[in-house]
Design an enzyme around this catalytic site. Sequence first.
Site, mmCIF file in Angstrom:
data_model
loop_
_atom_site.group_PDB
_atom_site.id
_atom_site.type_symbol
_atom_site.label_atom_id
_atom_site.label_comp_id
_atom_site.label_asym_id
_atom_site.label_seq_id
_atom_site.Cartn_x
_atom_site.Cartn_y
_atom_site.Cartn_z
ATOM 1 N N GLU A 235 42.134 39.464 42.687
ATOM 2 C CA GLU A 235 42.310 38.994 41.306
ATOM 3 C C GLU A 235 43.743 39.265 40.885
ATOM 4 O O GLU A 235 44.275 40.354 41.122
ATOM 5 C CB GLU A 235 41.349 39.718 40.366
ATOM 6 N N GLU B 49 46.882 39.676 30.174
ATOM 7 C CA GLU B 49 45.749 40.083 29.338
ATOM 8 C C GLU B 49 46.261 41.086 28.328
ATOM 9 O O GLU B 49 47.269 41.763 28.551
ATOM 10 C CB GLU B 49 44.592 40.643 30.161
#
Length: 293
Positions: free
Chosen positions: A168, A173
Amino acid sequence: MRKQLIPPRYIALKKTTFLIAGCLLLSIMFLVNFSCSVDDTQTVVNFTTLTMQDEFDTSGAPNSSIWGYDIGNGPNGDGWGNQELQYYTDRPENVTINNGILVLTARKEDFQGSSYTSARLLTKDKFSQTYGRFEARIRVPYGQGIWPAFWMLGVQDSPNEIWPFIGEIDIMEMRGQDPTKLIGSLHGPGYSAGEAISKEYILPNDRLDTGFHVYGIEWGPDYVNHYIDDVLYNQITPDDLPEGAEWVFDNDFYILINMAVGGTFVGSPNAETVFPQTMLVDYVRVYEYNGLN
């Protein structure tokens, strides 16, 4: 040895020396118009060839040839493994394109047993790529318990290959309650979830939610560079992994854009969290890793 941080777009890998004596002589003869050259071609990697772009220049639903949706509250009903509180839908109330902007909207409403709705788009089975520059121009929301993200997951080679073994890459974020702090991360076997390889970046004299910013990575063999507005703030290489951990970033990855509500990363909304919340995306662009030239 950790790689040297280098400017965006171009990563210098080899630099040869000038022919000093020849340059001095020629510079006298051609002072104005002549520029001395190196004795070999400088080798660079660049990211200039577009392989995918969505400018969101049509109204209504996102382009179905690029984007699909995750629907629900996780395949196991566990809030996507993070105890998130939203139910993802493909309704225009949660995801639409208006005036050239992709709009993801989180709403406080009772829906399919959840107290919130939102949207999660992904290019799985539609677009994926190994290496390159991946970027999006985004305006993030603000509020306790709001969790916007622009990220990537590795393509599964088989149904039995699961996260975190597929890898990932979190391009962007942030916690909605912390509007000056950006986080870029890699997750893989032995360095996932709370043990991910991450770096935070504090936006100087500004907030992430008050305007659009370009979030991106430049990814090649053995490195991932994280950028905001072409400022390089993080570089991760295999040398940064825990001893014995595997580097799993050498295969195709696809893109996800979502806005979660609640979860272990941000906590739950509180009385001061205003709904609806919106995440605005101006464009998504992907460039080819052109190799050495």
